[in-house]
Design a protein around this motif. Structure first.
Motif, short mmCIF file in Angstrom:
data_model
loop_
_atom_site.label_atom_id
_atom_site.label_comp_id
_atom_site.label_asym_id
_atom_site.label_seq_id
_atom_site.Cartn_x
_atom_site.Cartn_y
_atom_site.Cartn_z
N GLU A 258 6.24 -0.40 -7.25
CA GLU A 258 6.23 0.75 -6.35
C GLU A 258 5.61 0.40 -5.01
O GLU A 258 6.11 0.78 -3.95
CB GLU A 258 5.47 1.91 -7.01
N LEU A 259 4.50 -0.34 -5.03
CA LEU A 259 3.86 -0.72 -3.77
C LEU A 259 4.76 -1.63 -2.94
O LEU A 259 4.85 -1.48 -1.72
CB LEU A 259 2.52 -1.39 -4.04
N LEU A 260 5.44 -2.57 -3.59
CA LEU A 260 6.36 -3.43 -2.86
C LEU A 260 7.52 -2.64 -2.29
O LEU A 260 8.01 -2.92 -1.18
CB LEU A 260 6.86 -4.55 -3.78
N ARG A 261 7.99 -1.64 -3.03
CA ARG A 261 9.07 -0.79 -2.52
C ARG A 261 8.64 -0.09 -1.24
O ARG A 261 9.41 -0.03 -0.26
CB ARG A 261 9.46 0.24 -3.58
N LEU A 262 7.42 0.42 -1.23
CA LEU A 262 6.92 1.10 -0.04
C LEU A 262 6.71 0.12 1.11
O LEU A 262 7.03 0.42 2.27
CB LEU A 262 5.59 1.81 -0.37
N LEU A 263 6.19 -1.06 0.80
CA LEU A 263 5.92 -2.04 1.85
C LEU A 263 7.21 -2.55 2.50
O LEU A 263 7.20 -2.95 3.67
CB LEU A 263 5.14 -3.23 1.26
N ARG A 264 8.29 -2.52 1.76
CA ARG A 264 9.58 -2.99 2.31
C ARG A 264 10.22 -1.95 3.23
O ARG A 264 11.23 -2.25 3.88
CB ARG A 264 10.53 -3.35 1.17
N ASP A 265 9.66 -0.77 3.29
CA ASP A 265 10.18 0.28 4.18
C ASP A 265 9.59 0.05 5.57
O ASP A 265 8.39 0.22 5.77
CB ASP A 265 9.78 1.66 3.66
N PRO A 266 10.40 -0.33 6.57
CA PRO A 266 9.89 -0.63 7.91
C PRO A 266 9.13 0.54 8.54
O PRO A 266 8.24 0.33 9.37
CB PRO A 266 11.16 -0.95 8.72
N ALA A 267 9.46 1.76 8.13
CA ALA A 267 8.81 2.94 8.72
C ALA A 267 7.36 3.08 8.31
O ALA A 267 6.61 3.85 8.93
CB ALA A 267 9.58 4.20 8.33
N LEU A 268 6.93 2.35 7.27
CA LEU A 268 5.57 2.51 6.76
C LEU A 268 4.59 1.50 7.34
O LEU A 268 3.44 1.43 6.91
CB LEU A 268 5.57 2.44 5.23
N GLY A 269 5.04 0.69 8.29
CA GLY A 269 4.11 -0.08 9.11
C GLY A 269 3.72 -1.46 8.61
O GLY A 269 2.89 -2.12 9.24
N ALA A 270 4.27 -1.93 7.50
CA ALA A 270 3.91 -3.26 7.02
C ALA A 270 4.50 -4.34 7.94
O ALA A 270 5.56 -4.15 8.53
CB ALA A 270 4.40 -3.46 5.60
N ASP A 271 3.81 -5.48 8.03
CA ASP A 271 4.30 -6.60 8.83
C ASP A 271 5.50 -7.21 8.10
O ASP A 271 5.35 -7.74 6.99
CB ASP A 271 3.19 -7.64 8.98
N PRO A 272 6.69 -7.16 8.69
CA PRO A 272 7.88 -7.67 8.00
C PRO A 272 7.80 -9.16 7.68
O PRO A 272 8.41 -9.62 6.71
CB PRO A 272 9.03 -7.36 8.97
N VAL A 273 7.05 -9.91 8.47
CA VAL A 273 6.91 -11.35 8.21
C VAL A 273 6.15 -11.58 6.92
O VAL A 273 6.52 -12.43 6.09
CB VAL A 273 6.19 -12.03 9.39
N VAL A 274 5.10 -10.80 6.71
CA VAL A 274 4.31 -10.92 5.48
C VAL A 274 5.12 -10.49 4.28
O VAL A 274 5.10 -11.15 3.23
CB VAL A 274 3.00 -10.10 5.60
N VAL A 275 5.82 -9.37 4.41
CA VAL A 275 6.64 -8.87 3.31
C VAL A 275 7.73 -9.88 2.95
O VAL A 275 7.99 -10.13 1.77
CB VAL A 275 7.26 -7.50 3.67
N ALA A 276 8.36 -10.49 3.96
CA ALA A 276 9.40 -11.47 3.71
C ALA A 276 8.83 -12.69 2.97
O ALA A 276 9.47 -13.22 2.05
CB ALA A 276 10.04 -11.91 5.03
#
Length: 282
Positions: A258-276
């Motif tokens: 669930e947390l990864l699902r939220l982090l993959r949503d660009p609107a929620l502010g996570a750094d896309p480089v870190v998520v990738a």
């Protein structure tokens, strides 16, 4: 009698489990079944969209009430902040939490009332007071807002609050973890709530429990630029990859999903480089 204890210990239901519990203690709060986590029969992932205050009240009482609020005494919050100001500037959050709990307890003369109603009231007061002491804003903020202030320098970006709120709820309880066992032992002496929480904080500080997040963070930091290279180096060292290998969830941890699902949503502010980078490692 010793003979009775030995007889009980020999039963299948009392054998040592993989999570290190000496005995199985049944709980009416948490159920882990078929890869799902439940609080009082409700799926924890479904509850993670609610506030921590509402879920905490539900865990403590069995009543799920939206809009549950706890109010901290601004005087006590300031006293806690004053004490935290004397600590080393680079000390860990767990150190600050322990001090805040101890300071807050001295302002709660009714903490020795261990009746259920009193304990629930004190628990809510403790949660919001410690969170506010860690933060920098108003003592009227929600727990998630106060924690967000404590862990970020850019509280003007509220997007991360969604992920943080979900994380707080998903970590609310997990059966008989080591810290929970420590809390139960302290509670069995009829100690007050603040002393009981302090016992749990001591247990959770170890590298095999609450501090297990530290090596995960360090590994991910080194892996951002070259996740495959960092993973290869870790494997070559013969050490396990931090963040993998939960003893209870043999496939996927529903909380992580669930947390990864939220982090993959660009609107929620996570750094896309870190998520990738995290996705490549996974």
């Amino acid at each position: 009698d010793v003979d009775e204890v030995e007889s009980l210990a020999g039963r299948d239901t009392a054998r040592r489990t993989d999570i290190g519990a000496v005995e199985r203690i049944r709980t009416r709060i948490t159920l882990i079944d078929d890869g799902h986590l439940y609080y009082r029969g409700r799926d924890a992932v479904e509850l993670s969209s609610r506030t921590l205050e509402s879920v905490a009240h539900f865990v403590w009482t069995g009543e799920l009430v939206d809009g549950t609020q706890y109010v901290a005494d601004p005087v006590v919050v300031q006293r806690c902040r004053d004490a935290l100001g004397l600590m080393a500037p680079d000390c860990r959050s767990i150190d600050r939490i322990r001090i805040a709990v101890d300071i807050a307890s001295t302002y709660r003369p009714m903490r020795f009332d261990t009746g259920s109603t009193s304990v629930v009231r004190e628990a809510g007061q403790l949660l919001v007071t410690v969170a506010a002491a860690l933060g920098r804003g108003s003592s009227e903020h929600s727990i998630a807002e106060s924690v967000w202030e404590a862990i970020t320098s850019d509280e003007s970006d509220p997007n991360g609050l969604v992920v943080l709120q979900a994380a707080l709820v998903l970590m609310a309880d997990h059966g008989l973890a080591a810290s929970t066992l420590g809390v139960r032992v302290a509670a069995s002496t009829r100690a007050n709530l603040y002393s009981i929480v302090s016992a749990g904080l001591g247990c959770i500080d170890g590298p095999l429990h609450g501090s297990a997040a530290d090596p995960v963070h360090r590994f991910l930091t080194t892996a951002v630029d070259d996740p495959i290279g960092a993973l290869a180096t870790q494997l070559r060292s013969g050490e396990r990859v931090p963040g993998f290998g939960h003893v209870i969830y043999t496939d996927r941890d529903p909380r992580a999903e669930e947390l990864l699902r939220l982090l993959r949503d660009p609107a929620l502010g996570a750094d896309p480089v870190v998520v990738a980078a995290a996705d490549v490692i996974i």
